[in-house]
Design a protein around this motif. Structure first.
Motif, PDB file in Angstrom:
ATOM      1  N   SER A  11      -1.406   1.545   0.783  1.00 48.42           N
ATOM      2  CA  SER A  11      -2.363   0.450   0.970  1.00 48.42           C
ATOM      3  C   SER A  11      -3.624   0.671   0.148  1.00 48.42           C
ATOM      4  N   THR A  12      -4.111   1.896   0.106  1.00 43.56           N
ATOM      5  CA  THR A  12      -5.292   2.211  -0.697  1.00 43.56           C
ATOM      6  C   THR A  12      -5.024   1.944  -2.172  1.00 43.56           C
ATOM      7  N   THR A  13      -3.854   2.357  -2.638  1.00 45.21           N
ATOM      8  CA  THR A  13      -3.478   2.113  -4.036  1.00 45.21           C
ATOM      9  C   THR A  13      -3.371   0.619  -4.314  1.00 45.21           C
ATOM     10  N   ALA A  14      -2.748  -0.120  -3.397  1.00 45.94           N
ATOM     11  CA  ALA A  14      -2.600  -1.561  -3.578  1.00 45.94           C
ATOM     12  C   ALA A  14      -3.954  -2.253  -3.620  1.00 45.94           C
ATOM     13  N   LEU A  15      -4.878  -1.838  -2.762  1.00 47.67           N
ATOM     14  CA  LEU A  15      -6.221  -2.423  -2.778  1.00 47.67           C
ATOM     15  C   LEU A  15      -6.938  -2.132  -4.088  1.00 47.67           C
ATOM     16  N   GLU A  16      -6.759  -0.931  -4.617  1.00 49.30           N
ATOM     17  CA  GLU A  16      -7.381  -0.595  -5.898  1.00 49.30           C
ATOM     18  C   GLU A  16      -6.790  -1.443  -7.023  1.00 49.30           C
ATOM     19  N   VAL A  17      -5.477  -1.615  -7.031  1.00 54.23           N
ATOM     20  CA  VAL A  17      -4.841  -2.475  -8.032  1.00 54.23           C
ATOM     21  C   VAL A  17      -5.400  -3.893  -7.908  1.00 54.23           C
ATOM     22  N   SER A  18      -5.542  -4.369  -6.677  1.00 50.78           N
ATOM     23  CA  SER A  18      -6.095  -5.700  -6.453  1.00 50.78           C
ATOM     24  C   SER A  18      -7.525  -5.806  -6.989  1.00 50.78           C
ATOM     25  N   HIS A  19      -8.344  -4.795  -6.723  1.00 48.69           N
ATOM     26  CA  HIS A  19      -9.722  -4.802  -7.232  1.00 48.69           C
ATOM     27  C   HIS A  19      -9.757  -4.819  -8.761  1.00 48.69           C
ATOM     28  N   GLN A  20      -8.863  -4.057  -9.365  1.00 48.28           N
ATOM     29  CA  GLN A  20      -8.811  -4.016 -10.834  1.00 48.28           C
ATOM     30  C   GLN A  20      -8.388  -5.375 -11.400  1.00 48.28           C
ATOM     31  N   LEU A  21      -7.418  -6.003 -10.757  1.00 47.76           N
ATOM     32  CA  LEU A  21      -6.988  -7.325 -11.214  1.00 47.76           C
ATOM     33  C   LEU A  21      -8.097  -8.354 -11.012  1.00 47.76           C
ATOM     34  N   VAL A  29      -1.512 -11.790  -5.751  1.00 47.72           N
ATOM     35  CA  VAL A  29      -1.378 -11.808  -4.301  1.00 47.72           C
ATOM     36  C   VAL A  29      -1.010 -10.406  -3.865  1.00 47.72           C
ATOM     37  N   LEU A  30      -1.595  -9.938  -2.784  1.00 50.28           N
ATOM     38  CA  LEU A  30      -1.247  -8.633  -2.217  1.00 50.28           C
ATOM     39  C   LEU A  30      -0.599  -8.883  -0.856  1.00 50.28           C
ATOM     40  N   ILE A  31       0.636  -8.431  -0.699  1.00 48.22           N
ATOM     41  CA  ILE A  31       1.355  -8.586   0.565  1.00 48.22           C
ATOM     42  C   ILE A  31       1.813  -7.214   1.031  1.00 48.22           C
ATOM     43  N   ALA A  66      -0.131 -18.518  -8.211  1.00 46.82           N
ATOM     44  CA  ALA A  66      -0.087 -17.058  -8.327  1.00 46.82           C
ATOM     45  C   ALA A  66       1.091 -16.643  -9.203  1.00 46.82           C
ATOM     46  N   ARG A  67       0.831 -15.690 -10.094  1.00 53.73           N
ATOM     47  CA  ARG A  67       1.891 -15.203 -10.979  1.00 53.73           C
ATOM     48  C   ARG A  67       2.177 -13.726 -10.767  1.00 53.73           C
ATOM     49  N   ARG A  68       1.283 -13.026 -10.088  1.00 51.11           N
ATOM     50  CA  ARG A  68       1.454 -11.587  -9.868  1.00 51.11           C
ATOM     51  C   ARG A  68       1.506 -11.299  -8.377  1.00 51.11           C
ATOM     52  N   LEU A  69       2.412 -10.418  -8.015  1.00 45.36           N
ATOM     53  CA  LEU A  69       2.566 -10.013  -6.617  1.00 45.36           C
ATOM     54  C   LEU A  69       2.461  -8.503  -6.525  1.00 45.36           C
ATOM     55  N   ILE A  70       1.525  -8.035  -5.716  1.00 41.80           N
ATOM     56  CA  ILE A  70       1.441  -6.616  -5.375  1.00 41.80           C
ATOM     57  C   ILE A  70       2.095  -6.512  -4.018  1.00 41.80           C
ATOM     58  N   LEU A  71       3.241  -5.874  -3.959  1.00 42.65           N
ATOM     59  CA  LEU A  71       4.013  -5.758  -2.723  1.00 42.65           C
ATOM     60  C   LEU A  71       4.002  -4.312  -2.288  1.00 42.65           C
ATOM     61  N   VAL A  72       3.533  -4.060  -1.089  1.00 39.73           N
ATOM     62  CA  VAL A  72       3.398  -2.696  -0.598  1.00 39.73           C
ATOM     63  C   VAL A  72       4.131  -2.556   0.722  1.00 39.73           C
ATOM     64  N   GLY A  73       4.868  -1.442   0.874  1.00 37.52           N
ATOM     65  CA  GLY A  73       5.576  -1.206   2.128  1.00 37.52           C
ATOM     66  C   GLY A  73       6.300   0.109   2.153  1.00 37.52           C
ATOM     67  N   SER A  74       6.601   0.558   3.362  1.00 39.79           N
ATOM     68  CA  SER A  74       7.302   1.826   3.530  1.00 39.79           C
ATOM     69  C   SER A  74       8.782   1.617   3.785  1.00 39.79           C
TER      70      SER A  74
END
Length: 109
Positions: A11-21, A29-31, A66-74
Protein backbone atom coordinates in the motif's frame (compact mmCIF):
# COMPACT_ATOMS: atom_id res chain seq x y z
CA UNK A 1 0.10 -4.70 -10.25
CA UNK A 2 1.79 -4.65 -6.85
CA UNK A 3 1.46 -7.89 -4.91
CA UNK A 4 3.10 -9.68 -2.01
CA UNK A 5 2.41 -10.95 1.49
CA UNK A 6 0.81 -8.80 4.17
CA UNK A 7 3.08 -6.19 5.71
CA UNK A 8 5.71 -5.76 2.97
CA UNK A 9 4.72 -2.24 1.96
CA UNK A 10 2.38 -2.79 -0.98
CA UNK A 11 0.00 0.00 0.00
CA UNK A 12 2.84 2.40 0.80
CA UNK A 13 4.45 1.65 -2.56
CA UNK A 14 1.14 2.08 -4.38
CA UNK A 15 0.55 5.44 -2.69
CA UNK A 16 4.02 6.60 -3.70
CA UNK A 17 3.40 5.54 -7.31
CA UNK A 18 0.11 7.44 -7.17
CA UNK A 19 1.85 10.56 -5.83
CA UNK A 20 4.46 10.36 -8.58
CA UNK A 21 1.79 10.03 -11.25
CA UNK A 22 -0.11 12.98 -9.75
CA UNK A 23 3.07 15.06 -9.84
CA UNK A 24 3.39 14.18 -13.53
CA UNK A 25 -0.29 15.05 -14.06
CA UNK A 26 -0.90 11.48 -15.29
CA UNK A 27 -4.42 10.11 -14.97
CA UNK A 28 -4.65 6.93 -12.91
CA UNK A 29 -6.73 4.90 -10.48
CA UNK A 30 -5.47 3.10 -7.37
CA UNK A 31 -7.49 0.06 -6.29
CA UNK A 32 -6.63 -2.11 -3.29
CA UNK A 33 -8.15 -5.56 -3.74
CA UNK A 34 -8.63 -5.88 0.03
CA UNK A 35 -11.53 -3.46 -0.33
CA UNK A 36 -13.12 -5.56 -3.06
CA UNK A 37 -13.59 -8.66 -0.93
CA UNK A 38 -14.98 -7.43 2.38
CA UNK A 39 -18.00 -9.71 2.58
CA UNK A 40 -19.35 -11.90 5.35
CA UNK A 41 -19.92 -14.74 5.31
CA UNK A 42 -17.05 -15.36 2.93
CA UNK A 43 -18.44 -17.07 -0.18
CA UNK A 44 -16.81 -20.11 -1.74
CA UNK A 45 -16.29 -18.09 -4.91
CA UNK A 46 -14.56 -15.10 -3.27
CA UNK A 47 -12.04 -14.80 -6.10
CA UNK A 48 -14.91 -14.53 -8.59
CA UNK A 49 -16.58 -11.85 -6.44
CA UNK A 50 -13.31 -9.93 -6.25
CA UNK A 51 -12.76 -10.15 -10.00
CA UNK A 52 -16.31 -8.99 -10.76
CA UNK A 53 -15.96 -6.07 -8.34
CA UNK A 54 -12.66 -5.10 -9.96
CA UNK A 55 -14.13 -5.29 -13.46
CA UNK A 56 -17.08 -3.11 -12.40
CA UNK A 57 -14.88 -0.49 -10.75
CA UNK A 58 -12.38 -0.37 -13.59
CA UNK A 59 -15.23 -0.08 -16.10
CA UNK A 60 -16.56 2.95 -14.25
CA UNK A 61 -13.16 4.64 -13.99
CA UNK A 62 -12.22 3.82 -17.59
CA UNK A 63 -15.49 5.36 -18.77
CA UNK A 64 -14.34 8.56 -17.02
CA UNK A 65 -11.10 8.50 -19.00
CA UNK A 66 -8.70 6.66 -16.68
CA UNK A 67 -5.97 4.87 -18.62
CA UNK A 68 -3.70 3.67 -15.80
CA UNK A 69 -4.55 1.29 -13.00
CA UNK A 70 -2.42 0.75 -9.91
CA UNK A 71 -3.72 -2.54 -8.52
CA UNK A 72 -2.46 -3.63 -5.13
CA UNK A 73 -3.24 -6.81 -3.21
CA UNK A 74 -1.94 -9.81 -1.36
CA UNK A 75 -4.09 -12.26 -3.30
CA UNK A 76 -3.95 -13.67 -6.76
CA UNK A 77 -5.71 -10.94 -8.69
CA UNK A 78 -7.44 -10.78 -12.02
CA UNK A 79 -5.48 -10.40 -15.21
CA UNK A 80 -5.73 -7.06 -17.02
CA UNK A 81 -7.56 -8.73 -19.90
CA UNK A 82 -10.30 -10.00 -17.59
CA UNK A 83 -10.95 -6.46 -16.36
CA UNK A 84 -11.29 -5.14 -19.88
CA UNK A 85 -8.26 -2.87 -19.66
CA UNK A 86 -6.75 -4.32 -22.82
CA UNK A 87 -3.48 -2.48 -22.21
CA UNK A 88 0.04 -3.29 -21.17
CA UNK A 89 0.61 -4.41 -17.61
CA UNK A 90 3.58 -4.54 -15.26
CA UNK A 91 3.63 -6.67 -12.16
CA UNK A 92 5.78 -6.08 -9.10
CA UNK A 93 5.83 -8.58 -6.25
CA UNK A 94 7.32 -7.22 -3.04
CA UNK A 95 9.38 -9.87 -1.22
CA UNK A 96 9.67 -10.20 2.54
CA UNK A 97 11.72 -12.21 5.00
CA UNK A 98 9.31 -14.70 6.61
CA UNK A 99 10.89 -14.32 10.06
CA UNK A 100 10.26 -10.56 9.93
CA UNK A 101 6.66 -11.07 8.87
CA UNK A 102 6.08 -13.52 11.71
CA UNK A 103 7.54 -11.04 14.21
CA UNK A 104 4.81 -8.51 13.35
CA UNK A 105 1.95 -8.01 15.82
CA UNK A 106 -0.63 -9.26 13.31
CA UNK A 107 -0.75 -12.78 11.83
CA UNK A 108 0.19 -13.57 8.24
CA UNK A 109 -1.74 -15.92 6.04
Amino acid sequence: VISGPAGVGKSTTALEVSHQLQAADADHVLIDTDELERIYPVPDDLSDVTERNLAAMWGTFAARGARRLILVGSISIASPSSTGSGGRSRTRRLPAVVSLLRARPWPIA
